[in-house]
Structure formats: C-alpha cells, structure tokens
Motif scaffolding. Structure first.
Motif, PDB file in Angstrom:
ATOM      1  N   LEU A  24      55.300  -9.802  71.643  1.00  0.00           N
ATOM      2  CA  LEU A  24      55.834  -9.124  72.825  1.00  0.00           C
ATOM      3  C   LEU A  24      54.739  -8.481  73.674  1.00  0.00           C
ATOM      4  O   LEU A  24      54.937  -8.243  74.868  1.00  0.00           O
ATOM      5  N   LYS A  25      53.597  -8.209  73.082  1.00  0.00           N
ATOM      6  CA  LYS A  25      52.470  -7.660  73.846  1.00  0.00           C
ATOM      7  C   LYS A  25      51.658  -8.755  74.533  1.00  0.00           C
ATOM      8  O   LYS A  25      50.775  -8.464  75.339  1.00  0.00           O
ATOM      9  N   SER A  26      51.953 -10.017  74.217  1.00  0.00           N
ATOM     10  CA  SER A  26      51.197 -11.146  74.757  1.00  0.00           C
ATOM     11  C   SER A  26      51.915 -11.762  75.951  1.00  0.00           C
ATOM     12  O   SER A  26      52.979 -11.281  76.374  1.00  0.00           O
ATOM     13  N   ASP A  92      43.995  -8.092  69.636  1.00  0.00           N
ATOM     14  CA  ASP A  92      43.422  -8.299  70.961  1.00  0.00           C
ATOM     15  C   ASP A  92      44.263  -9.267  71.800  1.00  0.00           C
ATOM     16  O   ASP A  92      45.356  -9.672  71.394  1.00  0.00           O
ATOM     17  N   ASN A  93      43.724  -9.654  72.945  1.00  0.00           N
ATOM     18  CA  ASN A  93      44.423 -10.579  73.844  1.00  0.00           C
ATOM     19  C   ASN A  93      44.185 -12.029  73.409  1.00  0.00           C
ATOM     20  O   ASN A  93      43.634 -12.840  74.159  1.00  0.00           O
ATOM     21  N   PRO A 113      41.776 -19.931  66.766  1.00  0.00           N
ATOM     22  CA  PRO A 113      40.840 -18.803  66.790  1.00  0.00           C
ATOM     23  C   PRO A 113      40.227 -18.612  65.409  1.00  0.00           C
ATOM     24  O   PRO A 113      40.582 -19.287  64.444  1.00  0.00           O
ATOM     25  N   LYS A 114      39.313 -17.669  65.298  1.00  0.00           N
ATOM     26  CA  LYS A 114      38.794 -17.302  63.976  1.00  0.00           C
ATOM     27  C   LYS A 114      39.946 -16.677  63.183  1.00  0.00           C
ATOM     28  O   LYS A 114      40.745 -15.895  63.730  1.00  0.00           O
ATOM     29  N   ILE A 115      40.051 -17.043  61.915  1.00  0.00           N
ATOM     30  CA  ILE A 115      41.097 -16.513  61.054  1.00  0.00           C
ATOM     31  C   ILE A 115      40.449 -15.568  60.052  1.00  0.00           C
ATOM     32  O   ILE A 115      39.501 -15.948  59.355  1.00  0.00           O
ATOM     33  N   ALA A 218      40.140 -13.463  67.273  1.00  0.00           N
ATOM     34  CA  ALA A 218      40.535 -13.651  65.878  1.00  0.00           C
ATOM     35  C   ALA A 218      41.944 -13.139  65.619  1.00  0.00           C
ATOM     36  O   ALA A 218      42.440 -12.226  66.299  1.00  0.00           O
ATOM     37  N   VAL A 219      42.594 -13.744  64.636  1.00  0.00           N
ATOM     38  CA  VAL A 219      43.870 -13.255  64.122  1.00  0.00           C
ATOM     39  C   VAL A 219      43.693 -12.971  62.633  1.00  0.00           C
ATOM     40  O   VAL A 219      42.793 -13.498  61.987  1.00  0.00           O
TER      41      VAL A 219
END
Length: 272
Positions: A24-26, A92-93, A113-115, A218-219
């Motif tokens: 929801l923030k994305s 982050d975004n 992304p980096k995990i 990253a996530v």
C-alpha cells in the motif's frame, strides 16, 4: 499499471499484514491475494484497501494460484507485475526503483532486487540454469566441501552480488516481470505443483528477453527452506525437479550450456 500477487496457504496474519503495508505504500495499483487455504479466514484483510482483491481458490499449486492473478492483470492491461512470497517485506521504494529500471531497459523481461535475510545478510539466489547435480546431487552429497564447491559456481558467489548483471535463473520469492513478455512466453506451467515452476518460468522469460539482477534496492525474505525440514515438501520438490528435467533435458541441454557459459564469462569479466 503495476499489479502484484500473493498466493497464501494458511499464511500468518502478521506476515500478511506486513506485506500489505509494504504494497500500500508502493505504486502498485492492484494487489491480488489468491488464497489456497482450506478456509477463507484471510478474506477480511481485503477490507483494508480497495487495492486488494481477494480470491479464495482450490489449492492446485503455487503456479496455478499466481496464474489466476496474472490472467486478471493481463485483462487489466498491467505493464508490470510483481509475484511476491508471503514472507517478503521491504522498507524503501523498491517497486518504484524496479519500475524505473524496467522503463529504461526495455529488453529486460524480469528483474530481481537484492534479497536479504532479516539480519541483513545477502541471500545467494542468483543461479545458473540448473543441471541434475545442482538440483538433486548437491542436496544429498554428504561431503560438505564438495557441496560448497558446487554452490560457489551454481550460486554465482564470485559475482559479489553487488552489481547489475544478467542472471539465468532468478528466485521465485520476488519476481518483477514485464507483462508483454509474459504474453509471449505464457503463464506458469501448472504441471509443477510447488517448486521448479519459478525456474521454468524464468527460463522461458530468458528465451525472449533479459533476466536481470538489480542490487541497488533490496527486500527482506525469511526463507525457511521448507523442503529441508518437511518430508511432504521434499516429495513435492523432488517430483517437480524430475518434471523440470523431463521437460528441458537431463544430460543434453544445449541451451543450458550456452546460457551458463555466457553468465560465467560475464562474471570473469568482473574479476579482471
């Protein structure tokens, strides 16, 4: 439009709420929750936002669940779609950064992304196109030093995981895909109930476009490696592995040889 999907199976409400908050923030417009649970108790979480679309489904596997969402995303005209595991979250975004990367690299069909583990350690989820030794042999090799030697090459340890690079196989825990490419290659192969469907899907995407690792964002992924602890999940894993090699070839796989050589040469160029 950017859409996303999650396949749940009696997912912990705390994990689901954490992921919903990230979504929801994305700039994700629609978040499909495909619930393969035996009941629809998670339906109440769809009331949090109009962006959330809840579908209670018969449990026919991970790929089948995400295919329900992918079909709806195609009907909605989505440009990109994120396939997300329940144990993923970010600060982050990430979605915005991946969108920008894809917009600038139109030859890219999938990006990861980096995990990271929750403690911040990098998960080594960039991989070569697997051979039977990678998916079966290393699982049962009792000698740790031999297994580690295989892993160094298969998981691209020497890349450093610190630069943008083309990678043959990206993890299914977080797949950000271009929907025009999905139209070309098709959806998940539903013969895979669980495991290897992401390997097969990424391979097919790589046949017509680039599959890229983008470490600038990253996530976090809790990554339990369920098949290492649960005999039922191990059975699913082995069954899917056999189906994968029956489909693409066990020993003779010319495309695998070519793609892996190209990737390893790319990494060698990093080290010069």
């Amino acid at each position: 439009m950017i859409t996303a999907s999650l396949v749940t199976f009696h997912t912990k409400p705390s994990d689901l709420l954490r992921l919903i908050e990230c979504v929801l923030k994305s700039n994700i417009s629609i978040f499909y929750i495909i619930d393969n649970s035996s009941n629809d108790s998670l339906r109440e979480y769809s009331k949090i936002s109009d962006k959330i679309k809840y579908i209670h489904s018969q449990n026919l596997g991970f790929g089948h669940g995400h295919n329900i969402a992918l079909k709806m995303a195609l009907e909605q005209g989505a440009k990109y779609h994120a396939i997300i595991n329940p144990d993923i979250y970010w600060n982050d975004n990430v979605i915005e950064e991946l969108t920008s990367f894809m917009d600038k690299n139109i030859d890219c069909g999938q990006v990861m992304p980096k995990i990271l583990y929750p403690d911040g350690e990098t998960q080594l989820l960039c991989k070569l196109m697997p051979t039977p030794m990678h998916l079966i042999g290393r699982r049962f090799i009792p000698i740790k030093s031999i297994k580690q030697k295989i892993d160094v090459k298969y998981e691209l340890h020497n890349s450093g995981y610190n630069r943008i690079m083309e990678v043959p196989i990206l993890s299914g825990c977080f797949m950000f895909v271009r929907m025009n490419v999905v139209k070309k290659v098709g959806l998940f192969d539903e013969r895979f109930f669980m495991y290897s469907e992401d390997v097969d899907f990424c391979r097919r995407i790589g046949e017509v476009s680039k599959t890229m690792f983008y470490p600038n964002v990253a996530v976090y992924h809790e990554y339990e490696k369920g098949s290492y602890k649960n005999k039922k999940l191990l059975k699913y894993h082995m069954s899917s592995t056999i189906k994968y090699f029956n489909k693409w070839g066990w020993i003779f796989d010319k495309r695998r040889t070519e793609v892996n050589r190209k990737c390893l040469n790319q990494i060698k160029s990093f080290l010069k």
